[in-house]
Design an enzyme around this catalytic site. Structure first.
Site, mmCIF file in Angstrom:
data_model
loop_
_atom_site.group_PDB
_atom_site.id
_atom_site.type_symbol
_atom_site.label_atom_id
_atom_site.label_comp_id
_atom_site.label_asym_id
_atom_site.label_seq_id
_atom_site.Cartn_x
_atom_site.Cartn_y
_atom_site.Cartn_z
ATOM 1 N N ASN A 122 -24.079 24.746 82.499
ATOM 2 C CA ASN A 122 -24.548 25.167 81.174
ATOM 3 C C ASN A 122 -26.009 24.858 80.879
ATOM 4 O O ASN A 122 -26.619 25.501 80.034
ATOM 5 C CB ASN A 122 -23.627 24.607 80.080
ATOM 6 C CG ASN A 122 -23.603 23.102 80.045
ATOM 7 O OD1 ASN A 122 -23.975 22.442 81.001
ATOM 8 N ND2 ASN A 122 -23.153 22.554 78.928
ATOM 9 N N LYS B 21 -26.355 19.015 94.440
ATOM 10 C CA LYS B 21 -25.328 20.067 94.542
ATOM 11 C C LYS B 21 -25.232 20.737 93.167
ATOM 12 O O LYS B 21 -24.535 20.248 92.276
ATOM 13 C CB LYS B 21 -24.001 19.414 94.929
ATOM 14 C CG LYS B 21 -23.009 20.296 95.670
ATOM 15 C CD LYS B 21 -22.566 21.524 94.934
ATOM 16 C CE LYS B 21 -21.467 21.301 93.920
ATOM 17 N NZ LYS B 21 -21.172 22.514 93.123
ATOM 18 N N GLY C 59 -20.171 17.078 83.978
ATOM 19 C CA GLY C 59 -19.197 18.168 84.064
ATOM 20 C C GLY C 59 -17.969 17.799 83.263
ATOM 21 O O GLY C 59 -18.046 16.989 82.323
ATOM 22 N N SER C 60 -16.835 18.350 83.644
ATOM 23 C CA SER C 60 -15.630 18.155 82.839
ATOM 24 C C SER C 60 -15.052 16.743 83.038
ATOM 25 O O SER C 60 -15.247 16.122 84.083
ATOM 26 C CB SER C 60 -14.585 19.193 83.216
ATOM 27 O OG SER C 60 -14.223 19.021 84.559
ATOM 28 N N GLY D 54 -14.655 14.481 86.436
ATOM 29 C CA GLY D 54 -15.292 13.166 86.375
ATOM 30 C C GLY D 54 -14.316 12.041 86.677
ATOM 31 O O GLY D 54 -14.662 11.050 87.327
ATOM 32 N N GLU E 81 -21.212 11.975 82.787
ATOM 33 C CA GLU E 81 -21.404 12.613 81.476
ATOM 34 C C GLU E 81 -20.417 13.762 81.410
ATOM 35 O O GLU E 81 -20.513 14.706 82.188
ATOM 36 C CB GLU E 81 -22.841 13.140 81.327
ATOM 37 C CG GLU E 81 -23.890 12.068 81.230
ATOM 38 C CD GLU E 81 -23.751 11.204 79.986
ATOM 39 O OE1 GLU E 81 -23.077 11.632 79.024
ATOM 40 O OE2 GLU E 81 -24.293 10.093 79.989
ATOM 41 N N CYS F 192 -21.968 20.673 75.930
ATOM 42 C CA CYS F 192 -21.139 19.483 75.776
ATOM 43 C C CYS F 192 -21.233 18.963 74.342
ATOM 44 O O CYS F 192 -20.318 18.315 73.846
ATOM 45 C CB CYS F 192 -21.575 18.414 76.755
ATOM 46 S SG CYS F 192 -23.347 18.158 76.737
ATOM 47 N N GLU G 40 -11.061 20.088 74.130
ATOM 48 C CA GLU G 40 -12.337 20.789 74.295
ATOM 49 C C GLU G 40 -12.075 22.248 74.669
ATOM 50 O O GLU G 40 -11.286 22.520 75.569
ATOM 51 C CB GLU G 40 -13.171 20.117 75.405
ATOM 52 C CG GLU G 40 -14.532 20.753 75.562
ATOM 53 C CD GLU G 40 -15.375 20.122 76.684
ATOM 54 O OE1 GLU G 40 -14.841 19.906 77.779
ATOM 55 O OE2 GLU G 40 -16.578 19.872 76.446
ATOM 56 N N GLU H 185 -28.230 9.196 80.111
ATOM 57 C CA GLU H 185 -29.292 9.948 80.753
ATOM 58 C C GLU H 185 -30.453 9.997 79.766
ATOM 59 O O GLU H 185 -30.301 9.719 78.581
ATOM 60 C CB GLU H 185 -28.814 11.359 81.077
ATOM 61 C CG GLU H 185 -27.548 11.337 81.904
ATOM 62 C CD GLU H 185 -27.477 12.418 82.949
ATOM 63 O OE1 GLU H 185 -28.020 12.216 84.037
ATOM 64 O OE2 GLU H 185 -26.860 13.448 82.680
#
Ligand code: NAD
Length: 495
Positions: free
Chosen positions: A152, A175, A228-229, A233, A250, A284, A384, A463
């Site tokens: 995203n 990646k 990611g999801s 994670g 995250e 997110c 979500e 982050e």
């Protein structure tokens, strides 16, 4: 012939050893093939890690301010190519080009912040408890970092990870998400053009289960940063826990905007429209829940629906588009499933369907959707969606709004609209999220502040800002005793 792209491994652009590729298509027009990308396999990751270890050996010895010069140059190159990168990102990701320009700008901001941080990377000098002895800390790079990113924010999120990691002196195996590999390739091109020694960065395209997981499991990759999801994670967290790796996660969000009766309603309306339908709800930090005070509910909703109805769906590259497509067919199906849940659990007052129209047929478009009378504790209130579906929940007491906000398993972002300073401060202190906005939507993070969430959104790291530099470096403590004799701490200096 479609354009073919390659991995960047061991200082060269190369195909995967598998010889296979995957297609990257424009989510607004399925007939637009962006290109073919290497469908990498574990062996490609192994080669990349071996090369990154050599790169690490060079880079960790490069003075940090000299590393910063490379990062600053990368920021300059991104600035010069901002529009081109934004258009490429929109073509593969779908969001409107004004947003991908913002995405690239966030990368530029992160580059310049990281460049200046290379002249700080402060340690401490601390008084020793013993005479003629100094105590100090400094920050050491760690090694090869594996970076796994979502679709995203195809530029911003990779830069949030890679610039600070490089600033600290680490090497990187990157990646990117399989839906946005082209922007990832452009980013690596920029790093190389900026003068990064080639083996310091490795780019391995491919699918999560096929190469992402191998990168996570690789014993010579001591640091993993994943966005990611929450489901992915968690799997990554289990592996890293077993392997004793440093890991930053995250993950998902279920963010709410709270509107009090004393709020500036125009501001609150603009905020929720942008928060819920910007990036087609695929942030997110997207506003997934609107917590409306019951006194303002009717009027606010009527106006919200009127405005959301007027949003123009279409190709993000075209002028006048407000909302682009979802990323792929699976995302469209997922949002459609949640629209079904909304129809069963609540009252859908806008949208709820795939969007139709001559300009929309070849893309993954879903109508902006508003569901009202959503009950706290229901699926729609807790899960979500990651799409343009806003769940409206009403409340009477401010304490209820706080409780409803906090009862989800995620904790990324929250927002409160009020003109009462006491309510604003109570919200900042009581809302269980990593970020709270006052009189602003749930989205809008700035690159020089820490970013991240609590509960199942994160694992305690941040982050962005100054905090991320802690993650990508190891604190080393040095004691220098110049007394010329053995001094035993805690023993010789106390009875
Ligand atoms: P995803 O979890 O499907 O994929 C993210 C990345 O992980 C991709 O590169 C994918 O290839 C890789 N991956 C998938 N399975 C893997 C595995 N088993 N091992 C290693 N890597 C694997 O997520 P997505 O659909 O790309 O992104 C959407 C999700 O990301 C949402 O839940 C959203 O909330 C979250 N997100 C969070 C933040 C944040 O900062 N908190 C930011 C953006 C997106």
């Amino acid at each position: 012939m479609p354009e073919s792209f390659q991995n960047f491994i061991a200082g060269a652009w190369v195909d995967s050893v598998s010889g296979r590729t995957f297609e990257n298509r424009n989510p607004a027009r399925a007939d637009d093939l962006v290109g073919l990308f290497p469908r990498s396999v574990p062996e490609d990751v192994d080669r990349a890690v071996r090369s990154a270890q050599r790169g690490f050996d060079v880079w960790r010895r490069t003075p940090a301010p000299a590393r910063g010069d490379v990062l600053r140059k990368a920021g300059d190159l991104m600035t010069a190519r901002k529009d081109e990168i934004a258009r490429a990102a929109t073509r593969e990701m779908g969001k409107v080009v004004a947003e991908t320009r913002g995405d690239v700008q966030e990368g530029i901001d992160t580059a310049y912040y990281a460049a200046t941080e290379c002249r700080r990377l402060f340690g401490h000098t601390v008084p020793s408890e013993l005479p003629d002895k100094w105590a100090m800390t400094y920050r050491r790079p760690i090694g090869v970092c594996g970076m796994i990113t979502p679709f995203n924010f195809p530029m911003a999120i990779p830069t949030w990870k890679i610039f600070p990691a490089l600033a600290c002196g680490n090497a990187v195996v990157f990646k990117p998400a399989e839906d946005v590999p082209h922007t990832g390739a452009l980013f690596v091109e920029i790093l190389l053009d900026a003068g990064l020694p080639p083996e310091v960065i490795q780019l391995v395209h491919g699918y999560g289960e096929e190469v992402g997981q191998h990168l996570v499991e690789h014993p010579e990759v001591p640091v993993i940063s994943f966005t990611g999801s929450t489901e992915t994670g968690r799997r990554i967290g289990e592996i890293c826990g077993r392997m004793h790796k440093r890991l930053s996660l995250e993950m998902g969000g279920k963010n709410a905007q709270i509107v009090l009766p004393d709020a500036d309603m125009e501001l609150a309306l603009e905020g929720v429209l942008w928060g819920a339908f910007g990036t087609t709800g695929q942030r997110c930090t997207a506003t997934s829940r609107l917590l409306l005070h019951e006194d303002v509910q009717e009027e606010f909703l009527t106006e919200l629906v009127r405005r959301a109805q007027a949003l123009r769906l279409g190709d993000g590259l075209l002028d006048g588009t407000d909302v682009g497509p979802l990323i792929n067919a699976a995302a469209l199906e997922k949002v459609e499933t949640y629209a079904g849940v909304a129809a069963a659990e609540a009252d859908v007052v806008l949208g709820g369907r795939r969007a139709r129209g001559p300009e929309l047929e070849g893309g993954f478009f879903f109508e902006p959707t508003v569901a009202q009378a959503v009950l706290p504790g229901s699926r729609l209130a807790l899960e979500e969606v990651f799409g343009p579906l806003l769940s409206v929940i009403t409340f009477r007491e401010f304490d209820d709004a706080i409780r409803i906000n906090n009862e989800v398993r995620y904790g990324l972002s929250s927002s409160v609209y009020t003109t009462d300073v006491r309510v604003a401060f109570r919200a900042m202190s009581e809302l269980d999220t990593g970020i709270t906005y006052v009189n602003a939507p749930t989205i809008g993070a700035e690159a020089h502040l820490p970013f991240g969430g609590v509960k199942e959104t994160g694992n305690g790291h941040r982050e962005g800002g100054w905090e991320v530099y802690e993650f990508y470096s190891e604190t080393k403590v040095c004691y220098v005793d110049y007394s010329g004799r053995l001094q035993r701490a805690q023993i010789d200096n106390y009875d």
